[in-house]
Design a protein around this motif. Structure first.
Motif, PDB file in Angstrom:
ATOM      1  N   ASN A   2       4.269   2.553  11.730  1.00 24.60           N
ATOM      2  CA  ASN A   2       4.466   1.832  10.480  1.00 24.60           C
ATOM      3  C   ASN A   2       3.655   2.487   9.363  1.00 24.60           C
ATOM      4  O   ASN A   2       2.432   2.375   9.315  1.00 24.60           O
ATOM      5  N   GLU A   4       3.562   1.779   6.205  1.00 23.51           N
ATOM      6  CA  GLU A   4       2.956   0.797   5.306  1.00 23.51           C
ATOM      7  C   GLU A   4       1.640   0.283   5.877  1.00 23.51           C
ATOM      8  O   GLU A   4       0.697  -0.024   5.135  1.00 23.51           O
ATOM      9  N   LEU A   7      -1.063   3.465   5.712  1.00 24.83           N
ATOM     10  CA  LEU A   7      -1.511   4.002   4.433  1.00 24.83           C
ATOM     11  C   LEU A   7      -2.899   3.521   4.031  1.00 24.83           C
ATOM     12  O   LEU A   7      -3.750   4.337   3.671  1.00 24.83           O
ATOM     13  N   PRO A 318       2.292  -5.920   6.514  1.00 22.46           N
ATOM     14  CA  PRO A 318       1.814  -4.607   6.976  1.00 22.46           C
ATOM     15  C   PRO A 318       0.741  -3.967   6.102  1.00 22.46           C
ATOM     16  O   PRO A 318      -0.256  -3.450   6.618  1.00 22.46           O
ATOM     17  N   TRP A 319       0.901  -4.022   4.758  1.00 25.55           N
ATOM     18  CA  TRP A 319      -0.086  -3.345   3.908  1.00 25.55           C
ATOM     19  C   TRP A 319      -1.451  -4.030   4.004  1.00 25.55           C
ATOM     20  O   TRP A 319      -2.495  -3.369   4.019  1.00 25.55           O
TER      21      TRP A 319
END
Length: 485
Positions: A2, A4, A7, A318-319
């Motif tokens: 993933n 996201e 990052l 996710p972020w």
């Protein structure tokens, strides 16, 4: 994988490496040992607070502690708050006097202080060996915690996560030394606060509020919401033992005590005590409460140590999960880097300079190279040992913590505050403490239900006082050095 999710973690790792490179380019001139191992004693209050909290808050706190809360319940959350005054105790008991004397004797390591106080090679060698062995054990715990985080959250294999994590930690520690360690600790402390708050909020939202979560815990097992905890683990002897092991005894942890060498002035010390205590309280409460409440959201976890990254994936977008992933990574990395630096200092400063190269030939060339090489070798050994992880890392971490406390607590504290303390007393205390702790731990002997650390520290204290009183007192020179204001 993933992207996201990855990052924010990638950004964090880049920031950490950037701090390491910055520190390597902004080292103060002069003595390499003073700069690389204690940053020329230049920490301010905020950095002092954050580096103490981040050093103490490790994989055990972010992974193992919440894992225990998941298994035992809300009683463990209450027990974990015993750790709240650790910063206050460390800086209050050791802080000012430790820093004054360290400057007076030009101490760079804990063993420098022990030598100045006791003038005993045996004390220094035993202290050095204990630090190296215990730090290897605790660093293995941190490497395992980092690898499990990446394994659970990113889909990488355990071995891949371990290699990625270890490479980053070793790189910035080797490049930047103590200055990089404390600067990244400050960054990591802030990230830990943000990540803990985000996860706890996500759990409360996902579980429809605190009352509903507690109701679900009671449905699973009523003892999860009782002070004794599931399985009635939290007995009075256990709680007393825990209070000694993770609160009072923390004063004897060398990697925490070393922070008392590096602050700038009294103002920084007082500010560090206040900020550190507040931050420690928020982190300990938030992390362990999240682990306990997580049982209501994910009741079927096979390994309690996986609850925090699993919760992150379950309740956060996710972020934001990526931000939280950086939080326990920060906790783990901040403990490893501190222990790597001090273990390297022990090998180079306490053993090599004092015993293997007493003539100190070509130091200006050899010391920087040896320091970097020792840090690399130690990190590689820990990496290899972490390839076969145990089931629950909190117990391995507590075992190593107890060993350090059994050796160092009384020589450090009594050396500062009892003028009659001498070398034979310190050595006898260290030997009796570590031997009794090892025997009681190895054979699982619990006197009156107490953890091995309690009788071990009691015996070490009695032996210290008895032997010191029966042998020659310290010289006038040593007394004057440690009693002078």
């Amino acid at each position: 994988m993933n992207l996201e999710l990855m990052l924010p973690l990638f950004i964090y790792l880049v920031l950490v490496l950037g701090v390491g490179f910055w520190a390597s380019r902004h080292r103060a001139g002069g003595n390499f040992v003073q700069e690389y191992f204690i940053g020329n004693r230049s920490m301010g209050g905020l950095v002092l607070a954050m580096t103490l909290v981040a050093t103490y808050t490790s994989a055990s706190s972010f992974i193992g502690g919440p894992g225990a809360a998941y298994k035992i319940g809300l009683g463990w959350v209450l027990l974990a708050m015993i750790q709240l005054p650790t910063v206050w105790l460390t800086l209050g008991v050791l802080g000012k006097k430790f820093a004054i004397i360290a400057r007076r004797v030009n101490a760079v390591t804990i063993n420098d202080m022990l030598w100045a106080r006791y003038r005993s090679k045996a004390v220094v060698v035993l202290g050095s060996v204990t630090i190296i062995l215990a730090f290897i054990a605790t660093m293995v715990v941190q490497f395992i915690g980092g690898a499990r985080l990446l394994e659970t959250a990113t889909g990488l294999s355990y071995q891949q996560g371990l290699m990625l994590f270890a490479s980053c930690v070793l790189l910035y520690t080797i490049i930047g030394g103590f200055r990089a360690v404390v600067m990244t600790d400050a960054l990591q402390g802030i990230i830990m606060l943000i990540g803990t708050g985000a996860l706890l909020a996500g759990i409360l939202v996902a579980g429809d509020g605190l009352p509903n979560l507690i109701h679900q815990l009671r449905e699973i097992d009523p003892k999860l919401v009782s002070p004794q905890g599931a399985g009635d683990m939290l007995t009075q002897p256990f709680m007393l033992s825990f209070w000694i092991l993770v609160c009072v005894g923390v004063v004897g942890l060398p990697h925490s005590a070393l922070r008392c060498f590096g602050y700038r002035d009294s103002k920084a010390l007082h500010r560090g005590i206040l900020i550190g205590t507040v931050v420690s309280a928020l982190l300990m409460f938030g992390m362990h409460l999240a682990g306990a409440l997580g049982r209501a959201i994910l009741p079927g976890m096979d390994s309690p140590d996986k609850i925090m990254p699993s919760l992150m994936m379950e309740v956060l977008p996710p972020w934001l999960a990526g931000v939280f992933l950086a939080a326990p990574m920060a906790a783990i990395m901040s403990t490893i880097d501190s222990q790597l630096i001090q273990a390297s200092a022990t090998l180079v400063k306490d053993l090599y300079l004092n015993y293997l190269n007493p003539k100190q030939e070509k130091l200006e060339v050899r010391i920087p190279r040896l320091s970097l090489l020792c840090t690399l070798i130690l990190g590689t050994l820990v990496l290899l040992a972490a390839l076969q992880p145990p089931e629950m890392i909190i117990w391995l971490n507590l075992l190593a913590f107890g060993g350090l406390q059994a050796v160092f607590l009384w020589p450090l504290v009594l050396g500062l505050y009892w003028s009659r303390a001498n070398g034979p007393g310190a050595l006898a205390s260290m030997v009796s403490g570590i031997v009794s702790y090892g025997v009681l731990s190895q054979w699982g002997i619990k006197l009156a239900g107490l953890h091995a650390i309690v009788p071990s520290l009691t015996l070490a204290l009695v032996v210290f006082i008895t032997v010191s009183l029966l042998t020659t007192p310290p010289s006038r020179e040593v007394r004057a050095l440690f009693e002078q204001k």
